[in-house]
Design a protein around this motif. Sequence first.
Motif, PDB file in Angstrom:
ATOM      1  N   SER A  78       0.832  -1.203   0.000  1.00 31.08           N
ATOM      2  CA  SER A  78       0.000   0.000   0.000  1.00 31.08           C
ATOM      3  C   SER A  78       0.869   1.256   0.000  1.00 31.08           C
ATOM      4  N   TRP A  79       1.871   1.302   0.864  1.00 32.11           N
ATOM      5  CA  TRP A  79       2.736   2.478   0.951  1.00 32.11           C
ATOM      6  C   TRP A  79       3.528   2.693  -0.323  1.00 32.11           C
ATOM      7  N   LEU A  80       4.061   1.620  -0.901  1.00 35.44           N
ATOM      8  CA  LEU A  80       4.820   1.757  -2.150  1.00 35.44           C
ATOM      9  C   LEU A  80       3.936   2.318  -3.261  1.00 35.44           C
ATOM     10  N   ALA A  81       2.731   1.785  -3.375  1.00 37.77           N
ATOM     11  CA  ALA A  81       1.803   2.257  -4.400  1.00 37.77           C
ATOM     12  C   ALA A  81       1.368   3.695  -4.127  1.00 37.77           C
ATOM     13  N   PHE A  82       1.119   4.027  -2.862  1.00 41.57           N
ATOM     14  CA  PHE A  82       0.697   5.373  -2.500  1.00 41.57           C
ATOM     15  C   PHE A  82       1.770   6.401  -2.826  1.00 41.57           C
ATOM     16  N   ASP A  90      -1.643  14.540  -8.232  1.00 41.52           N
ATOM     17  CA  ASP A  90      -2.034  15.484  -7.186  1.00 41.52           C
ATOM     18  C   ASP A  90      -2.479  14.733  -5.931  1.00 41.52           C
ATOM     19  N   VAL A  91      -1.978  15.172  -4.780  1.00 43.66           N
ATOM     20  CA  VAL A  91      -2.372  14.568  -3.515  1.00 43.66           C
ATOM     21  C   VAL A  91      -3.893  14.651  -3.339  1.00 43.66           C
ATOM     22  N   SER A  92      -4.477  15.768  -3.747  1.00 47.74           N
ATOM     23  CA  SER A  92      -5.920  15.958  -3.578  1.00 47.74           C
ATOM     24  C   SER A  92      -6.741  14.987  -4.424  1.00 47.74           C
ATOM     25  N   LYS A  93      -6.135  14.365  -5.416  1.00 45.04           N
ATOM     26  CA  LYS A  93      -6.827  13.345  -6.224  1.00 45.04           C
ATOM     27  C   LYS A  93      -6.476  11.936  -5.754  1.00 45.04           C
ATOM     28  N   VAL A  94      -5.225  11.748  -5.337  1.00 44.15           N
ATOM     29  CA  VAL A  94      -4.765  10.421  -4.925  1.00 44.15           C
ATOM     30  C   VAL A  94      -5.376  10.001  -3.591  1.00 44.15           C
ATOM     31  N   VAL A  95      -5.384  10.910  -2.626  1.00 45.51           N
ATOM     32  CA  VAL A  95      -5.843  10.555  -1.284  1.00 45.51           C
ATOM     33  C   VAL A  95      -7.298  10.076  -1.262  1.00 45.51           C
ATOM     34  N   PRO A  96      -8.227  10.743  -1.954  1.00 43.22           N
ATOM     35  CA  PRO A  96      -9.596  10.202  -1.938  1.00 43.22           C
ATOM     36  C   PRO A  96      -9.678   8.774  -2.491  1.00 43.22           C
ATOM     37  N   ILE A  97      -8.903   8.490  -3.521  1.00 42.08           N
ATOM     38  CA  ILE A  97      -8.900   7.132  -4.059  1.00 42.08           C
ATOM     39  C   ILE A  97      -8.292   6.180  -3.040  1.00 42.08           C
ATOM     40  N   ASP A  98      -7.196   6.597  -2.416  1.00 41.30           N
ATOM     41  CA  ASP A  98      -6.570   5.792  -1.373  1.00 41.30           C
ATOM     42  C   ASP A  98      -7.554   5.514  -0.236  1.00 41.30           C
ATOM     43  N   LYS A  99      -8.366   6.496   0.094  1.00 39.29           N
ATOM     44  CA  LYS A  99      -9.315   6.341   1.193  1.00 39.29           C
ATOM     45  C   LYS A  99     -10.513   5.477   0.824  1.00 39.29           C
ATOM     46  N   LEU A 100     -10.566   5.043  -0.431  1.00 43.11           N
ATOM     47  CA  LEU A 100     -11.549   3.998  -0.754  1.00 43.11           C
ATOM     48  C   LEU A 100     -11.245   2.735   0.030  1.00 43.11           C
ATOM     49  N   SER A 101     -10.081   2.722   0.684  1.00 43.41           N
ATOM     50  CA  SER A 101      -9.768   1.605   1.575  1.00 43.41           C
ATOM     51  C   SER A 101     -10.869   1.448   2.626  1.00 43.41           C
ATOM     52  N   VAL A 102     -11.531   2.539   2.978  1.00 39.05           N
ATOM     53  CA  VAL A 102     -12.656   2.469   3.917  1.00 39.05           C
ATOM     54  C   VAL A 102     -13.745   1.565   3.339  1.00 39.05           C
TER      55      VAL A 102
END
Length: 137
Positions: A78-82, A90-102
């Motif tokens: 997860s960290w390597l991919a993130f 853009d962090v503002s685009k990546v983080v919401p997708i990352d938070k699909l982990s929820v």
Amino acid sequence: MTYFYALISAIFAALTSILAKFGIGDINSNLATAIRTCVVLVFSWIMVFVVGGQHDLSQISKKSLIFLILSGLATGISWLAFYKAIQLGDVSKVVPIDKLSVVFTIIFAFLFLGEVASKKAIIGTIFITIGTLVMVL
């Protein structure tokens, strides 16, 4: 206290993304992840000794150890991919997708842990998914 720690986790997870974007610059994302992981490793062991948790090492079952190792591998992937994702976008685009982990966590909790899929949880999961799509499209 559960919600307090969850909120602290969310705040520091947000800071993690912002600080990582500043720090990753033009270095290899895998190197950046390795540096971050070393810091987490040292900090975690310091905390173990501060609270006296080292005495519990001998009580870890083989099953627990296997699942913790698998969790560590999942964290590493997860960290390597993130880090690669925030380096490229853009962090503002990546983080919401990352938070699909929820969303994935809720689904996996229903499937593998036997947690109850309440109507409220299903609706909330759908809203999180829709919200994520709205944010990144």
